[in-house]
Enzyme design. Structure first.
Site, PDB file in Angstrom:
ATOM      1  N   GLY A 169      83.835 116.801 123.733  1.00 16.46           N
ATOM      2  CA  GLY A 169      84.561 116.194 122.572  1.00 16.46           C
ATOM      3  C   GLY A 169      85.179 114.878 122.664  1.00 16.46           C
ATOM      4  N   LEU A 170      84.226 113.803 122.656  1.00 16.42           N
ATOM      5  CA  LEU A 170      84.842 112.482 122.964  1.00 16.42           C
ATOM      6  C   LEU A 170      84.738 111.703 121.358  1.00 16.42           C
ATOM      7  CD1 LEU A 170      85.983 110.232 124.526  1.00 16.42           C
ATOM      8  CD2 LEU A 170      83.644 109.481 125.066  1.00 16.42           C
ATOM      9  N   THR A 171      83.669 111.661 121.005  1.00 13.88           N
ATOM     10  CA  THR A 171      83.089 110.810 119.778  1.00 13.88           C
ATOM     11  C   THR A 171      84.161 111.232 118.478  1.00 13.88           C
ATOM     12  OG1 THR A 171      81.222 110.288 120.494  1.00 13.88           O
ATOM     13  CG2 THR A 171      81.377 109.971 118.164  1.00 13.88           C
ATOM     14  N   GLU A 172      84.808 110.421 117.612  1.00 17.59           N
ATOM     15  CA  GLU A 172      85.204 110.893 116.356  1.00 17.59           C
ATOM     16  C   GLU A 172      84.570 110.199 115.241  1.00 17.59           C
ATOM     17  OE1 GLU A 172      89.459 110.124 116.811  1.00 17.59           O
ATOM     18  OE2 GLU A 172      89.531 111.704 118.402  1.00 17.59           O
ATOM     19  N   GLY A 209      83.507 105.783 117.556  1.00 15.03           N
ATOM     20  CA  GLY A 209      82.110 105.988 118.395  1.00 15.03           C
ATOM     21  C   GLY A 209      81.869 105.093 119.487  1.00 15.03           C
ATOM     22  N   TRP A 216      79.552 114.853 115.895  1.00 18.36           N
ATOM     23  CA  TRP A 216      78.371 114.510 116.771  1.00 18.36           C
ATOM     24  C   TRP A 216      78.647 115.315 118.045  1.00 18.36           C
ATOM     25  CZ3 TRP A 216      74.367 114.128 113.867  1.00 18.36           C
ATOM     26  CH2 TRP A 216      74.485 113.181 112.825  1.00 18.36           C
ATOM     27  N   LEU A 253      46.863 108.144 116.435  1.00 21.76           N
ATOM     28  CA  LEU A 253      46.373 109.603 115.675  1.00 21.76           C
ATOM     29  C   LEU A 253      46.240 109.555 114.501  1.00 21.76           C
ATOM     30  CD1 LEU A 253      49.492 111.599 117.450  1.00 21.76           C
ATOM     31  CD2 LEU A 253      47.204 111.279 118.368  1.00 21.76           C
ATOM     32  N   GLU A 300      75.397 108.309 123.912  1.00 18.25           N
ATOM     33  CA  GLU A 300      75.901 108.113 125.011  1.00 18.25           C
ATOM     34  C   GLU A 300      75.882 106.342 125.217  1.00 18.25           C
ATOM     35  OE1 GLU A 300      77.017 110.272 126.112  1.00 18.25           O
ATOM     36  OE2 GLU A 300      75.721 111.899 125.941  1.00 18.25           O
ATOM     37  N   GLY A 301      76.263 105.862 124.399  1.00 20.14           N
ATOM     38  CA  GLY A 301      76.351 104.185 124.310  1.00 20.14           C
ATOM     39  C   GLY A 301      75.199 103.576 123.327  1.00 20.14           C
TER      40      GLY A 301
END
Length: 397
Positions: free
Chosen positions: A143-146, A150, A175, A351, A376-377
């Site tokens: 839990g880092l991003t808020e 970000g 996230w 396709l 992750e950046g």
């Protein structure tokens, strides 16, 4: 040309391997790749369209991923496999060839949560959590991003304060992969000493994780909103060495490294499916693979995949030699993800209309990679990391 299986993948290597890169890998490295590829072929490919459509992460895969030693596979001790960086990279490549969501599970569990505990935790924390996490018996999240922090985690609002011998955490995260099924969360919070990392058992009162709905990307994966309302923890819940954002970034770099390899897998799978269809679909009296414009698309895709694979291999060898620097990871994460998105989009055009269905993988990969290029950046952050390396001038502020 080598004989190919019905889905377009060679028995030995993709037709995109124009430089025989397989010869650069050892027998042990190829064995790891082969075991993960077999799992993906058997357990992921037959079901991934349904999982993606249903927005369901297949928790039933966790014991099988653990049995192959993929959870924290780059770590040593405490039940972890202690594999090399290149072996880890090849495993991530094969998982993402199945789907980004499957690779993301292994990245969040191993590269983020388990790495944080392994590098920055106490002996007791390591002994309590790492063996169970390696065995798939306990799940972790990071839990880092808020919502408002970000690309700039230094502006986080989550706080941790000491009160009567306990840490009290308040704030929110967004996230956060796996949070709703996790047993433990590595939470980063602002303290009087600066930003620190904490181990938060998710059963602790005040911890709440809610999956984010209606995603257009990473649908076979779990990302959550997390709230922490007066979460009380013993003083021992702090990770002793996780002080400052450098500790958090060290974990992020492990995940970014895996992404650089994983993106190659998504690109290769997209190419292989496009080639298979181009060889068997007939228009104007011959296979569409025989037309110049289609061959140009196939060649451009193969060139991009080979260059991305070379970049991944280079940083893998540097990592195993202890010489990998953060800006090199930014190079690989930024460019390999860009290449993979372009390959997936181009493969979809080969396709035709059928490419917009879940019968084929390229558009699913392209959709997932929009998330991969953000987490992750972001592309912008990694561009500025490289810009600072080139010029010596920081442009973040």
């Amino acid at each position: 040309m080598e004989s190919r299986q019905s889905d377009g993948r060679s028995d030995v290597a993709s037709a995109s391997d124009l430089l025989d890169l397989d010869s650069e890998f050892s027998g042990a490295e190829l064995a790891v790749r082969g075991s993960v590829r077999e799992l993906v072929d058997r357990r992921v490919r037959p079901h991934i369209a349904g999982w993606f459509e249903q927005a369901r992460f297949p928790v039933e895969l966790i014991p099988e991923l653990a049995a192959l030693g993929l959870l924290g596979m780059h770590l040593s001790g405490y039940g972890c496999a202690g594999r090399s960086a290149v072996e880890y990279g090849l495993a991530m490549q094969e998982l993402e060839a199945g789907d980004s969501g499957i690779r993301t599970f292994v990245s969040v569990q191993g590269s983020l949560a388990m790495t944080a505990i392994s590098r920055f935790g106490s002996e007791q924390q390591k002994a309590d959590w790492l063996p169970r996490m390696a065995g798939g018996e306990a799940i972790g999240c990071f839990g880092l991003t808020e919502p408002t922090a970000g690309s700039d985690p230094s502006s986080m609002l989550t706080t941790a304060r000491l009160q009567a011998g306990e840490w009290v955490l308040d704030g929110s995260k967004r996230w956060i992969g796996l949070a709703s099924i996790a047993d433990v969360a590595v939470i980063w919070a602002r303290t009087e000493e600066g930003i620190r990392g904490f181990l938060v058992p998710t059963a602790t009162p005040g911890f709440r994780a809610v999956p984010i709905p209606q995603k257009l990307s990473m649908r076979a994966s779990i990302q959550c909103d997390v709230t922490l309302s007066g979460v009380r923890l013993p003083e021992s819940a702090a990770l002793p060495q996780a002080i400052g954002l450098r500790a958090a970034f060290a974990c992020l770099n492990e995940a970014r490294y895996g992404i650089a390899w994983g993106a190659v897998g998504a690109a290769r799978d997209s190419f292989d499916q496009a080639l298979a269809v181009a060889l068997r679909r007939t228009q104007f009296g011959r296979p569409i693979a025989g037309f110049q414009l289609t061959q140009q698309k196939l060649v451009d895709m193969a060139l991009g995949i080979q260059k991305a694979h070379l970049v991944a291999l280079r940083i893998g060898r540097l990592k195993d030699a202890g010489r990998l620097e953060p800006h090199m990871i930014s190079f690989a994460k930024l460019d390999n993800t860009r290449v993979a998105i372009e390959v997936a989009r181009t493969a979809r055009t080969v396709l035709g209309g059928d490419g917009v269905t879940l019968e084929h993988s390229p558009l699913r990969h392209a959709s997932n990679l929009e998330s991969v290029r953000t987490y992750e950046g972001t592309d912008e952050v990694h561009t500025l990391v490289l810009g600072e390396r080139i010029t010596g001038l920081q442009a973040f502020r």
